[in-house]
Scaffold this active site. Sequence first.
Site, short mmCIF file in Angstrom:
data_model
loop_
_atom_site.label_atom_id
_atom_site.label_comp_id
_atom_site.label_asym_id
_atom_site.label_seq_id
_atom_site.Cartn_x
_atom_site.Cartn_y
_atom_site.Cartn_z
N PRO A 62 0.93 -1.16 -0.09
CA PRO A 62 -0.05 -0.03 0.06
C PRO A 62 0.95 1.12 -0.18
O PRO A 62 1.99 1.15 0.58
CB PRO A 62 -0.77 -0.20 1.27
CG PRO A 62 0.15 -0.91 2.13
CD PRO A 62 0.65 -1.94 1.11
N HIS A 118 -18.59 -13.95 -13.72
CA HIS A 118 -20.09 -13.84 -12.91
C HIS A 118 -19.98 -14.00 -11.57
O HIS A 118 -19.12 -14.53 -10.93
CB HIS A 118 -20.51 -14.87 -13.68
CG HIS A 118 -20.96 -15.01 -14.99
ND1 HIS A 118 -21.98 -14.41 -15.77
CD2 HIS A 118 -19.99 -15.82 -16.03
CE1 HIS A 118 -21.67 -14.58 -17.05
NE2 HIS A 118 -20.71 -15.29 -17.25
N HIS A 184 -10.29 -19.94 -2.94
CA HIS A 184 -9.89 -18.87 -2.62
C HIS A 184 -10.61 -17.65 -3.58
O HIS A 184 -10.68 -17.74 -4.60
CB HIS A 184 -8.32 -18.59 -2.69
CG HIS A 184 -7.53 -19.41 -1.73
ND1 HIS A 184 -6.27 -20.14 -2.16
CD2 HIS A 184 -7.85 -19.61 -0.44
CE1 HIS A 184 -6.01 -20.51 -0.79
NE2 HIS A 184 -6.85 -20.25 -0.18
N GLU A 187 -9.54 -15.64 -6.62
CA GLU A 187 -9.04 -16.28 -7.85
C GLU A 187 -10.14 -16.62 -8.80
O GLU A 187 -10.38 -17.62 -9.16
CB GLU A 187 -8.27 -17.62 -7.38
CG GLU A 187 -7.01 -17.33 -6.26
CD GLU A 187 -6.81 -18.48 -5.49
OE1 GLU A 187 -7.21 -19.39 -5.92
OE2 GLU A 187 -5.82 -18.27 -4.58
N ARG A 242 -9.42 -13.12 0.21
CA ARG A 242 -8.92 -14.53 -0.21
C ARG A 242 -9.71 -15.55 0.65
O ARG A 242 -10.09 -16.79 0.25
CB ARG A 242 -7.40 -14.64 0.13
CG ARG A 242 -7.00 -16.19 0.41
CD ARG A 242 -5.33 -15.99 0.67
NE ARG A 242 -4.98 -17.23 1.05
CZ ARG A 242 -4.14 -18.07 0.25
NH1 ARG A 242 -3.95 -17.73 -0.94
NH2 ARG A 242 -3.74 -19.05 0.72
N HIS A 312 -7.05 -23.47 -8.29
CA HIS A 312 -6.59 -22.00 -7.72
C HIS A 312 -6.03 -21.18 -9.05
O HIS A 312 -5.85 -21.70 -10.05
CB HIS A 312 -5.39 -22.17 -6.66
CG HIS A 312 -5.81 -23.06 -5.58
ND1 HIS A 312 -6.00 -22.44 -4.33
CD2 HIS A 312 -5.90 -24.47 -5.34
CE1 HIS A 312 -6.29 -23.17 -3.38
NE2 HIS A 312 -6.54 -24.30 -3.75
N GLU A 387 -2.78 -24.75 -10.04
CA GLU A 387 -2.80 -23.11 -10.03
C GLU A 387 -2.84 -22.93 -11.45
O GLU A 387 -1.89 -22.93 -12.24
CB GLU A 387 -1.36 -22.66 -9.21
CG GLU A 387 -1.27 -22.88 -8.12
CD GLU A 387 -1.91 -21.99 -7.11
OE1 GLU A 387 -2.71 -20.84 -7.53
OE2 GLU A 387 -1.70 -22.13 -6.11
ZN LIG Z 1 -5.80 -20.37 -4.10
#
Ligand SMILES: [Zn+2]
Length: 427
Positions: A62, A118, A184, A187, A242, A312, A387
């Site tokens: 940040p 969506h 998560h 994602e 997350r 993920h 992933e």
């Molecule tokens: Zn994940």
Amino acid sequence: MTIGTNGNYAKSYANHQLWRLHVTNNEQIAKILAFSRIAHLHDINFWSKHFRIHEPIDIRVPPQAIDDFADFLTSDGVKIEYVVHMNDIGAIIERQRILQNLTQSSSNTNDFAYDKYHTIEDIHAWVDQMVATYPEMVTPFTVGKSYENRDMKGFKISSKKMATKRDGTKVTAKKAVWWDGGIHAREWISPATVIYTAYTLLSKYGQDPTITQLVDQFDYYILPVFNVDGYAYTWTKDRLWRKTRSKTSVANCYGADPNRNWDYDWCKSGSSHDPCDDTFCGEKAFSEIETAQVAKFIADQRGTIVNYINFHSYSQLWMSPWSYTTTSPAQFKLQDDGSIQAINALTAVHGTQYQHGSVAQIISPTSGSTIDWTYGIANVTFSYGVELRDTGEYGFLLPENQIIPSGEETMAGLEALLMYIDKHVYA
Ligand SMILES: [Zn+2]
């Protein structure tokens, strides 16, 4: 509800930067690993969980922490090189929000756009649509209610034909597959890809010989969005959320990491007891109603499930157990050969490169993960954590024009994997 109908997200990422760290030795790894445990105190968030030499580490910083974090990276005689990969994450989120609204297709769910992200409401309407369109093959199910009382809604695909062994004999006890997306919340490519692949199985059944064969050989449990509350939250409040959304013992810190909450080597390495941390393991194993209910659902199938995939993003990895230790399970080669089959077919479609191996070896050891439980307790031999795209160019903010390519290549990978699994389970 579409994104933007309520104006901007509550959580702003204006002038937040994404930094990409390059670590070349173990001292640097130790330094950044130690920092990762307190990063949330500075609102600094690790986008990638790789803690390995020569693997990039992406970190959101940040604006108020930029100077101090830059100082920290050069302090204590252990200097870590970095580049600023995104100058203003908030601006990227805002641009994508506007673009998504501009290209929003009809709200008629019969025109479900597979090249769009969506909302949870739209995805659940799509589940109903699949049930209505393919009544012979699709049966809806709900795993239960989430913490915030949303349905954890999915469907089972079954051709109701008997599977066939290699010698041609029919199998009465048909094996099943479980694929879930969105454990998560941020994602987004994960639910989109699960939706694309499930739709491919249904729409190409009876037309594409490989798909037809695979749908006849296995039943499929599809849960497009696992973490329904977190996913809804990413559409209304915080695009980069997350975890789940349960209350914790600390005011203003919500949710546990549903991929650290399973009852297998729970909360040791690679997870946190701090409710404010992004990898908070929960107050106890299966503290989160969502993970507890999926575990019960899997256990209730009494050994019929032979393939579990927890989708993920991001990093382009096809990973097998274990997560909690770098020691390989006895069946590692059998599992990893499945990963190789999958990624070879996947890469052949668009050239997308994936790595394979165990979670602990490829990323870093993490306790209480989904696939350690599905393999270690539920005995699902072919348990994988995948992933999806990309490798960090956009990270969690993967543009919608990559949804179809991701779906196409992932489907090719899944077909190859299932052909491989077929040979082993129906030998
Ligand atoms: Zn994940």
